[in-house]
Write an enzyme that holds these catalytic residues in place. Sequence first.
Site, PDB file in Angstrom:
ATOM      1  N   ASN A 141       0.820  -1.208   0.000  1.00  0.00           N
ATOM      2  CA  ASN A 141       0.000   0.000   0.000  1.00  0.00           C
ATOM      3  C   ASN A 141       0.860   1.266   0.000  1.00  0.00           C
ATOM      4  OD1 ASN A 141      -2.193  -1.628   0.014  1.00  0.00           O
ATOM      5  ND2 ASN A 141      -2.978  -0.979   1.992  1.00  0.00           N
ATOM      6  N   PRO A 142       0.354   2.345  -0.574  1.00  0.00           N
ATOM      7  CA  PRO A 142       1.160   3.577  -0.657  1.00  0.00           C
ATOM      8  C   PRO A 142       1.667   4.076   0.679  1.00  0.00           C
ATOM      9  CG  PRO A 142      -0.748   3.737  -2.088  1.00  0.00           C
ATOM     10  CD  PRO A 142      -0.921   2.466  -1.296  1.00  0.00           C
ATOM     11  N   LYS A 143       0.874   3.891   1.761  1.00  0.00           N
ATOM     12  CA  LYS A 143       1.310   4.408   3.071  1.00  0.00           C
ATOM     13  C   LYS A 143       2.577   3.700   3.539  1.00  0.00           C
ATOM     14  CE  LYS A 143      -1.436   1.130   5.745  1.00  0.00           C
ATOM     15  NZ  LYS A 143      -2.518   0.918   6.709  1.00  0.00           N
ATOM     16  N   GLY A 144       2.785   2.447   3.125  1.00  0.00           N
ATOM     17  CA  GLY A 144       4.021   1.742   3.417  1.00  0.00           C
ATOM     18  C   GLY A 144       4.269   1.482   4.882  1.00  0.00           C
ATOM     19  N   LEU A 145       5.506   1.635   5.292  1.00  0.00           N
ATOM     20  CA  LEU A 145       5.910   1.296   6.662  1.00  0.00           C
ATOM     21  C   LEU A 145       6.986   2.268   7.142  1.00  0.00           C
ATOM     22  CD1 LEU A 145       5.926  -0.716   9.075  1.00  0.00           C
ATOM     23  CD2 LEU A 145       7.671  -2.014   7.830  1.00  0.00           C
TER      24      LEU A 145
END
Length: 258
Positions: free
Chosen positions: A130-134
């Site tokens: 997902n774009p939000k990532g980590l």
Amino acid sequence: MPETADLSAVRPYGDRLNDGLVQVTFTLPVPYGLSARHAALELARVMQLSEPEVVHFQRLCDGYTYFVVIGQCRQAIDFTGLREGAFDIQYLTEREIERFVDEQIGRPVVVVGASTGTDTHSVGIDAMLNPKGLDGRHGLEAYHGFQVYNLGSQVPNARLVERAIAVNADAILVSQTVTQQNLHLHNLTELVELVEAEAVRDRMLLICGGPRVSHELAKELGFDAGFSKGTYPNHVGTYIVKELVARRAATPTAESVG
């Protein structure tokens, strides 16, 4: 001038090279007190730590005490023997991966991912895709050089493979969090068998990840790579783009065959 480590006999580094200092933390089911501290030191000696010292201990609740212990590890490992065949890769940043895709691949890299079987946890696959990532690092869906399909959780293996074939995926990424009764092993094995049955194993990378997944386990199960805790999206992205280019370079062309 800094000392050079002997890679054939590597020991933990604390304050100086080869001092072997390590720190371990644990909880014992014993009441807080001096007897508890003595028990922690005895346990450290059983763990073969030399000159152990309890640097912190505190009561957690009735009958339980938490410890921080330091000591010296006398054992060493031969790093030179471990490097051959190990999963050793120089990770690229997001920007470097984008440039690598532009210059070396020249088209979007297609990735299909999911948490499959009965596993309801999507945190791992979402963190990678997902774009939000980590932790401030974007997931692969945010990369211009990637075309990502995140199918979510509780996805049947057959559906994941079907979608990967339909979009001509370069890589399948599967996450496994639930490991009770080795469910992850059965599920991962089934996925490999399905890909092989569809005769597309050579067309796409198979990558798995999860808290109890190691690269060694992944290879043993028939995957190309495995990622565990501490993995960021750019780690997975680096592996995918570098491996795709390496495989293309290793594939004989019509001219070279002729």
